[in-house]
Write a protein that holds these residues in place. Structure first.
Motif, mmCIF file in Angstrom:
data_model
loop_
_atom_site.group_PDB
_atom_site.id
_atom_site.type_symbol
_atom_site.label_atom_id
_atom_site.label_comp_id
_atom_site.label_asym_id
_atom_site.label_seq_id
_atom_site.Cartn_x
_atom_site.Cartn_y
_atom_site.Cartn_z
ATOM 1 N N ALA A 100 17.991 43.837 -16.541
ATOM 2 C CA ALA A 100 18.856 42.911 -17.273
ATOM 3 C C ALA A 100 18.439 41.555 -17.614
ATOM 4 C CB ALA A 100 20.379 43.170 -17.237
ATOM 5 N N ALA A 101 18.585 41.145 -18.883
ATOM 6 C CA ALA A 101 18.255 39.602 -19.232
ATOM 7 C C ALA A 101 19.296 38.779 -18.381
ATOM 8 C CB ALA A 101 18.404 39.238 -20.582
ATOM 9 N N PRO A 102 19.112 37.675 -17.826
ATOM 10 C CA PRO A 102 20.191 36.994 -17.053
ATOM 11 C C PRO A 102 21.380 36.894 -17.553
ATOM 12 C CG PRO A 102 18.059 36.076 -17.042
ATOM 13 C CD PRO A 102 17.760 36.919 -18.037
ATOM 14 N N THR A 103 21.547 36.547 -18.812
ATOM 15 C CA THR A 103 22.766 36.215 -19.565
ATOM 16 C C THR A 103 23.790 37.625 -19.419
ATOM 17 O OG1 THR A 103 21.951 36.413 -21.753
ATOM 18 C CG2 THR A 103 22.399 34.138 -20.866
ATOM 19 N N VAL A 104 23.036 38.821 -19.627
ATOM 20 C CA VAL A 104 23.661 39.962 -19.593
ATOM 21 C C VAL A 104 23.981 40.245 -18.158
ATOM 22 C CG1 VAL A 104 23.508 42.521 -20.204
ATOM 23 C CG2 VAL A 104 22.429 40.756 -21.882
ATOM 24 N N ARG A 132 18.246 44.538 -11.684
ATOM 25 C CA ARG A 132 17.164 43.772 -11.412
ATOM 26 C C ARG A 132 17.304 42.547 -12.377
ATOM 27 N NH1 ARG A 132 16.615 46.302 -7.759
ATOM 28 N NH2 ARG A 132 14.496 47.521 -6.940
ATOM 29 N N ASP A 133 17.443 41.477 -12.179
ATOM 30 C CA ASP A 133 17.843 40.356 -12.932
ATOM 31 C C ASP A 133 16.474 39.734 -13.455
ATOM 32 O OD1 ASP A 133 18.883 38.189 -14.374
ATOM 33 O OD2 ASP A 133 19.821 37.346 -12.516
ATOM 34 N N GLU A 134 16.065 39.998 -14.774
ATOM 35 C CA GLU A 134 14.618 39.830 -15.409
ATOM 36 C C GLU A 134 14.762 38.949 -16.613
ATOM 37 O OE1 GLU A 134 12.094 40.180 -13.307
ATOM 38 O OE2 GLU A 134 12.660 41.913 -12.145
ATOM 39 N N VAL A 135 13.816 38.188 -16.758
ATOM 40 C CA VAL A 135 13.895 37.513 -18.154
ATOM 41 C C VAL A 135 13.339 38.592 -18.934
ATOM 42 C CG1 VAL A 135 13.119 35.120 -17.316
ATOM 43 C CG2 VAL A 135 11.398 36.822 -17.893
ATOM 44 N N GLN A 136 13.645 38.466 -20.569
ATOM 45 C CA GLN A 136 13.556 39.430 -21.235
ATOM 46 C C GLN A 136 12.157 40.275 -21.402
ATOM 47 O OE1 GLN A 136 16.098 40.274 -24.344
ATOM 48 N NE2 GLN A 136 14.675 40.477 -25.963
ATOM 49 N N SER A 146 13.362 33.934 -22.841
ATOM 50 C CA SER A 146 14.799 34.472 -22.938
ATOM 51 C C SER A 146 14.775 34.951 -24.448
ATOM 52 C CB SER A 146 15.868 33.065 -23.008
ATOM 53 O OG SER A 146 17.082 33.627 -23.720
ATOM 54 N N GLY A 147 15.530 36.128 -24.489
ATOM 55 C CA GLY A 147 16.002 36.914 -25.849
ATOM 56 C C GLY A 147 16.619 36.197 -26.852
ATOM 57 N N SER A 148 17.501 34.907 -26.163
ATOM 58 C CA SER A 148 18.472 34.307 -27.307
ATOM 59 C C SER A 148 17.414 32.980 -27.986
ATOM 60 C CB SER A 148 19.358 33.596 -26.213
ATOM 61 O OG SER A 148 20.404 34.579 -25.715
#
Length: 304
Positions: free
Chosen positions: A99-103, A127-131, A204-206
């Motif tokens: 999942a993306a960090p903010t998620v 797993r904490d991963e960038v998008q 980042s997806g954002s």
């Protein structure tokens, strides 16, 4: 030797109830069918297992020995079948989710906790991963599925993937509590013009969504730092390097920092989506976790 499981189960029921008729009623067979099954078992073994009179059914020595052995074997078999059924009922297995960090900060902790409550035999690994890494690992099969920010603007990155939106999220400005913008209840996007900005980087997806809003509002951002993780952004803002635009799921800022957040208006939304390979079905355990993540927005509430 051609002894069937059905014959053994019928024999065990007759031995337990000491009656052909009661055993038949219990397992849904006629008395004659029970008698035939016992006779076939005895013929196959070449041994008398039961002595039957008009008043009672009594185990022979061979029958008592068989009861002891079959009871253990059927117990092991039933345990193995229960384990297989649990797999089919989505209650056992190892599931890896990226999942993306903010998620990861808000959505996935609730999903992990709910999975632990519902499915004690599912080992859920996050797993904490960038998008971009989330998408890559979903494609290569390193993880069962991912949770990302949609839309995925790179067509190549989204190729072969199935995305299912689960919730929306808005943006806020983050600044120190002594910054001029902290005195407002909400902040217009135009107020960011001329401010030094610390943003999540392009992994980042954002970030693409934030840049689109800047463009739509005619803002020429002064970006002084770009970071991979929200914690680094918060630290730089607290150190007065600049202010930031962050998705609401990344809020609130960590305790102990002199930071506040204010909603940005007009509201701009991003979409959080589940993602998996289009050509591969999820395992029963992974599908169970997928369903749990879909329910998380209900637990977060309307304010997210």
């Amino acid at each position: 030797m051609n002894v069937t499981l059905r014959q053994l189960r019928v024999f065990m029921e007759v031995a337990r109830l000491a009656s052909f008729s009661r055993a038949g009623q219990k397992i849904g067979l006629t008395q004659s069918a029970v008698s035939r099954s016992i006779r076939e078992l005895e013929d196959e073994l070449g041994l008398k297992l039961l002595d039957r009179t008009t008043r009672e059914v009594v185990l022979t020595d061979a029958g008592m020995n068989l009861v002891a052995s079959v009871s253990r074997l059927l117990g092991e078999l039933d345990g193995a079948l229960r384990e297989i059924r649990e797999i089919g009922e989505q209650r056992r297995g190892r599931v890896v989710v990226a999942a993306a960090p903010t998620v990861s900060a808000r959505v996935m902790p609730l999903a992990v906790a709910e999975c632990n409550l519902r499915h004690r035999y599912i080992a859920l690994s996050l797993r904490d991963e960038v998008q971009n890494d989330v998408l890559r690992k979903v494609k290569t099969g390193e993880v069962d599925f991912g949770v990302v920010i949609a839309p995925v603007l790179d067509p190549m990155a989204a190729d072969g993937l199935l995305l299912e939106p689960v919730m929306t999220d808005s943006f806020s400005v983050v600044c120190r509590d002594d910054h001029a913008l902290a005195q407002r209840d909400e902040v217009g996007w135009g107020a960011l013009q001329g401010e030094r900005l610390v943003l999540l980087d392009h992994a980042s997806g954002s970030r693409p969504l934030i840049e689109k809003v800047f463009h739509d509002h005619g803002i020429e951002p002064e970006i002084v730092q770009e970071m991979a993780h929200p914690a680094s952004v918060f630290g730089l803002v607290d150190a007065r390097v600049g202010i930031s635009v962050m998705p609401d799921l990344a809020l609130p800022p960590p305790a102990g920092l002199a930071l506040v957040s204010r909603p940005l208006v007009p509201t701009a939304e991003r979409t959080v989506a589940l993602v998996r390979r289009r050509d591969r079905s999820l395992s029963p355990a992974a599908d169970a976790v997928w369903q749990i993540v879909r329910e998380v927005p209900l637990k977060l509430g309307p304010s997210n």
